[in-house]
Design a protein around this motif. Structure first.
Motif, PDB file in Angstrom:
ATOM      1  N   CYS A   1       4.046   0.365 -14.012  1.00 58.46           N
ATOM      2  CA  CYS A   1       4.701  -0.933 -13.816  1.00 58.46           C
ATOM      3  C   CYS A   1       4.176  -1.627 -12.560  1.00 58.46           C
ATOM      4  O   CYS A   1       3.839  -2.808 -12.586  1.00 58.46           O
ATOM      5  N   THR A   2       4.128  -0.891 -11.463  1.00 64.28           N
ATOM      6  CA  THR A   2       3.720  -1.507 -10.209  1.00 64.28           C
ATOM      7  C   THR A   2       2.251  -1.918 -10.248  1.00 64.28           C
ATOM      8  O   THR A   2       1.870  -2.941  -9.660  1.00 64.28           O
ATOM      9  N   GLN A   3       1.411  -1.151 -10.934  1.00 67.67           N
ATOM     10  CA  GLN A   3       0.001  -1.534 -11.077  1.00 67.67           C
ATOM     11  C   GLN A   3      -0.148  -2.803 -11.916  1.00 67.67           C
ATOM     12  O   GLN A   3      -1.007  -3.643 -11.645  1.00 67.67           O
TER      13      GLN A   3
ATOM     14  N   SER B   1       8.407   8.746 -14.286  1.00 63.98           N
ATOM     15  CA  SER B   1       7.034   9.228 -14.164  1.00 63.98           C
ATOM     16  C   SER B   1       6.025   8.117 -14.355  1.00 63.98           C
ATOM     17  O   SER B   1       4.859   8.269 -13.996  1.00 63.98           O
TER      18      SER B   1
ATOM     19  N   PRO C   1      -0.723   6.312 -15.503  1.00 57.42           N
ATOM     20  CA  PRO C   1       0.321   6.753 -14.565  1.00 57.42           C
ATOM     21  C   PRO C   1      -0.276   7.671 -13.509  1.00 57.42           C
ATOM     22  O   PRO C   1      -1.092   8.531 -13.809  1.00 57.42           O
ATOM     23  N   GLU C   2       0.128   7.479 -12.274  1.00 57.62           N
ATOM     24  CA  GLU C   2      -0.402   8.260 -11.168  1.00 57.62           C
ATOM     25  C   GLU C   2       0.319   9.610 -11.078  1.00 57.62           C
ATOM     26  O   GLU C   2       1.540   9.683 -11.113  1.00 57.62           O
TER      27      GLU C   2
ATOM     28  N   GLN D   1       6.541   4.797 -13.355  1.00 61.11           N
ATOM     29  CA  GLN D   1       6.799   3.632 -12.515  1.00 61.11           C
ATOM     30  C   GLN D   1       5.515   3.080 -11.914  1.00 61.11           C
ATOM     31  O   GLN D   1       5.384   1.870 -11.692  1.00 61.11           O
ATOM     32  N   SER D   2       4.550   3.960 -11.685  1.00 59.02           N
ATOM     33  CA  SER D   2       3.287   3.494 -11.109  1.00 59.02           C
ATOM     34  C   SER D   2       2.560   2.552 -12.060  1.00 59.02           C
ATOM     35  O   SER D   2       1.822   1.666 -11.617  1.00 59.02           O
TER      36      SER D   2
ATOM     37  N   GLU E   1       2.985   3.311 -21.806  1.00 57.56           N
ATOM     38  CA  GLU E   1       1.851   3.749 -20.999  1.00 57.56           C
ATOM     39  C   GLU E   1       0.537   3.661 -21.763  1.00 57.56           C
ATOM     40  O   GLU E   1      -0.523   3.378 -21.187  1.00 57.56           O
TER      41      GLU E   1
END
Length: 306
Positions: free
Chosen positions: A230-232, A225, A209-210, A227-228, A198
């Protein structure tokens, strides 16, 4: 028989204090060689995977000793180029109990720091190769190294070779007038697999992280916690990699064992083709806090085989 993996970056002479001594207590140093990308090659060679390490070294006895050590680890060295005046050095004071390790670098004007595009024939390097791995350390060394890294990525993309990157942000290296945020997006855009934590995502791309509050974790942090992050990383606009990117691996250190400062517990999350996979907990042994590339290789190998 699988094709070989190519790694590219700087390898340095490592001078470490013995027996957990501090710099001010030591009268001698143990001399070895190390670098994140060379560590990956060594670890993959231990898995029986054919590897080739590419770098630029000076022509002297220290560099020859370095090449001999790489060969002892089963790493190919035939694509190394020679020139420049010196091999970079780092001094390591290994931590103990609550005292962290300390590293002092002497790498300015190393041979690879003065590398320029056109010095390496990447089409020749990538013959019989299926994978190319680099880290964020290399483009941080110098503008020339960043340009050569881009040259390699573009050649690998053209040849259909899988490209992986360990973001590995090192704030003390970006000193040549450009920031990681300016340089890395173009390089990462050519990658199929991105590895990092992160902090790398935040420092390089400004991605956080969101909905994560470190103060509320009570020491229990899980990869879910993050995962956001990764997707971003996967989503447009840049730094999004190409649409056919295979995966983003988010590695989060969730616990430190302070008995000898030799252990870390890692949890990893994987995003593949937009689908989140969060399953694997890895407990690994850091033989050195300055050699995390070995863990990158181990984690990526495990993901690749499960």
């Amino acid at each position: 028989m699988s094709k070989k993996v190519i790694t590219f970056g700087e390898i340095m002479l490592r001078l470490a204090t013995p027996d957990y001594l501090r710099f001010c207590q030591a009268n001698q140093f143990n001399a070895t060689f190390g670098g994140g990308e060379a560590n990956v090659a060594a670890s993959l060679a231990n898995y029986g995977i054919e590897t080739e390490f590419v770098t630029r070294l000076p022509k002297n006895d220290i560099a020859r000793a370095c090449v001999m050590e790489l060969r002892k680890q089963g790493i190919g060295t035939s694509k190394i180029i020679y020139g420049g005046e010196r091999l970079g050095i780092y001094f390591l004071e290994t931590g103990a109990v609550a005292r962290a390790s300390k590293v002092v670098y002497d790498r300015a004007h190393s041979s690879i720091a003065e590398i320029q595009p056109g010095m390496i024939d990447w089409d020749e390097v990538f013959k019989d190769a299926s994978w190319f791995h680099w880290t964020g350390i290399t483009p941080a060394i110098s503008e020339g190294a960043a340009n050569v890294c881009l040259e390699a990525i573009q050649a690998a993309n053209r040849l259909g070779i899988t490209v992986s990157c360990d973001l590995n942000y090192r704030k003390n290296l970006w000193k040549y007038g450009k920031t990681a945020h300016e340089v890395m997006p173009e390089l990462v855009a050519g990658c199929d697999i991105i590895l990092g934590n992160e902090e790398d995502a935040e420092k390089v791309f400004g991605i956080k992280p969101e909905g994560f509050d470190a103060a509320a974790t009570e020491g229990e942090v899980h990869a879910a916690s993050f995962q956001s992050v990764c997707t971003q990383l996967m989503a447009p606009p840049p730094p999004a990699p190409p649409a056919d990117t295979h995966a983003v691996l988010q590695i989060t250190a969730i616990e430190d064992e302070l008995v000898t400062r030799q252990h870390d517990t890692l949890e990893a999350g994987l995003v593949d083709a937009g689908e989140v996979v969060n399953r694997i907990l890895v407990v690994t042994l850091f033989l050195s806090e300055a050699a995390g590339g070995k863990n990158t290789a181990g984690l990526s190998h495990r993901f690749n085989n499960e």
